[in-house]
Design an enzyme around this catalytic site. Structure first.
Site, PDB file in Angstrom:
ATOM      1  N   CYS A   1       0.837  -1.207   0.000  1.00  0.00           N
ATOM      2  CA  CYS A   1       0.000   0.000   0.000  1.00  0.00           C
ATOM      3  C   CYS A   1       0.865   1.249   0.000  1.00  0.00           C
ATOM      4  O   CYS A   1       1.378   1.660   1.037  1.00  0.00           O
ATOM      5  CB  CYS A   1      -0.940  -0.020   1.208  1.00  0.00           C
ATOM      6  SG  CYS A   1      -1.969   1.455   1.305  1.00  0.00           S
TER       7      CYS A   1
ATOM      8  N   CYS B   1      -0.464   4.112   2.145  1.00  0.00           N
ATOM      9  CA  CYS B   1      -0.250   3.937   3.590  1.00  0.00           C
ATOM     10  C   CYS B   1       1.213   4.194   3.959  1.00  0.00           C
ATOM     11  O   CYS B   1       1.502   4.833   4.952  1.00  0.00           O
ATOM     12  CB  CYS B   1      -0.585   2.520   4.058  1.00  0.00           C
ATOM     13  SG  CYS B   1      -2.014   1.761   3.309  1.00  0.00           S
ATOM     14  N   ASP B   2       2.133   3.631   3.188  1.00  0.00           N
ATOM     15  CA  ASP B   2       3.528   3.560   3.628  1.00  0.00           C
ATOM     16  C   ASP B   2       4.509   4.393   2.813  1.00  0.00           C
ATOM     17  O   ASP B   2       5.673   4.512   3.198  1.00  0.00           O
ATOM     18  CB  ASP B   2       3.998   2.090   3.604  1.00  0.00           C
ATOM     19  CG  ASP B   2       3.181   1.229   4.556  1.00  0.00           C
ATOM     20  OD1 ASP B   2       2.750   1.757   5.597  1.00  0.00           O
ATOM     21  OD2 ASP B   2       2.966   0.042   4.268  1.00  0.00           O
TER      22      ASP B   2
END
Ligand code: NDP
Length: 314
Positions: A141, A144-145
């Site tokens: 992701c 997300c990261d």
């Protein structure tokens, strides 16, 4: 075989942001929801380290802790959160009919309404080194990261729309992004391919696959292989993003709930209604487009409101 039968108003299957938000709303509406968490309590967010993009957490939060907070909030209003796996469903086709749900192959629940929030799982390649370094530089992701790789070099595996989108997103943060596409062409739409080729610090390597992720506890590089020449090369990168698609967790509902060709549940119009009366779907299980915790939570709220209105109309 069933050992007990329990009758309830609202059953929630799955414990990600969609499920817990549905639980908060359903509990506050006095539907006395029962939630079965599934095997991965808290869902996909528990595999992320830090969550920086969920509103209300100005300093970010840990994914697992955030899901603990979701759970506490759902329980505060009386949600009965249970660890267990739904193993069979027998949905009634009748308006006002009773849905029979089997948990752990033994217990049967009779529910007037059901909210499916079983989520989706990112697909991984299955390499030993990839699996070992999930959370240590391997992620599925970018939204997300990606932030943690600011100014660094990363690779993205995949040639579909997700990979193209993640690669162009990462290119805004990272020094260099290399996309590994296993064929000699990308599956992504022409528009996405155009965006990829117009991004300066993004290089696409065709006919190329990931052979191994290098590093003991954190990613220190990758070994890649050209599948035409069999030539292996090492790249020095700190982040590996796998973007080869997601699989909605809908096997249990195949042939019962209407789904699209990739297994995502189809909901009606702007609602969370499925083809079965009294059965609703929320979160990634019905959304392959946005797939964010906050959008999942939004549809969880919608599902509880839809369930409440459905029960009130009976
Ligand atoms: P896709 O299934 O479309 O693409 C998966 C990609 O990963 C393909 O390039 C595939 O290669 C590659 N791949 C699969 N397995 C492996 C493997 N083992 N090793 C290497 N590469 C592999 O998935 P997406 O998640 O990209 O998209 C899913 C759906 O969501 C699509 O319909 C897409 O259009 C849609 N979507 C739309 C977006 C948008 O419109 N903004 C954004 C994101 C998704 P190959 O081609 O060789 O099979």
């Amino acid at each position: 075989m069933s050992d007990t039968i329990e009758k309830i108003e609202c059953l929630i299957i799955g414990s990600g942001p969609a499920g817990y938000t549905a639980a908060i709303y359903a509990a506050r509406a006095d539907l006395k929801p029962v939630m079965y968490t599934g095997m991965q309590m808290g869902g996909q967010l528990t595999t992320t380290t830090e969550v920086d993009n969920f509103p209300g957490y100005p300093d970010g939060t840990d994914g697992t802790m955030m899901m603990e907070d979701f759970k506490k909030q759902a329980e505060r209003f009386g949600t009965d959160v249970r660890f267990g796996l739904v193993t069979a469903v027998d949905f009634s086709k009748k308006e006002g009919g009773i849905h029979k749900i089997t948990v752990d192959n033994s217990k049967v629940i009779e529910a007037e309404s059901v909210i499916i929030s079983t989520g989706a799982s990112a697909k991984y390649l299955g390499l030993e080194s990839e699996q070992r370094l999930i959370g240590g530089g391997v992620s599925a992701c970018a939204t997300c990261d990606g932030f943690f790789y600011k100014g660094q070099d990363v690779i993205v595996v995949g040639g579909g729309d997700t990979a193209a989108e993640e690669a162009t997103y990462l290119a805004k943060l990272c020094r260099k992004v290399t996309m590994l596409v296993r064929k000699d062409e990308m599956r992504a739409s022409k528009a996405m391919q155009h965006r990829v080729s117009n991004t300066k610090n993004l290089e696409v390597l065709y006919n190329t696959e990931l052979d191994a992720v290098l590093g003991e506890n954190v990613v220190e590089g990758v070994r890649i292989i050209n599948n035409q020449t069999e030539e292996k090369t090492e790249l020095s990168v700190t982040g590996v993003f796998i973007a080869i698609g997601h699989k909605p967790n809908t096997d249990l509902f195949k042939g019962i709930i209407d789904m699209d060709e990739t297994g995502y549940i189809i909901t009606k119009g702007k609602s969370t209604k499925t083809n079965m009366p009294g059965v609703f779907a929320a979160g990634d299980v019905q959304d392959k487009e946005y797939r964010q915790a906050v959008t999942a939570a939004g549809t969880g709220c919608m599902a509880a409101l839809d369930a409440e209105r459905y029960l009130a109309s009976l």
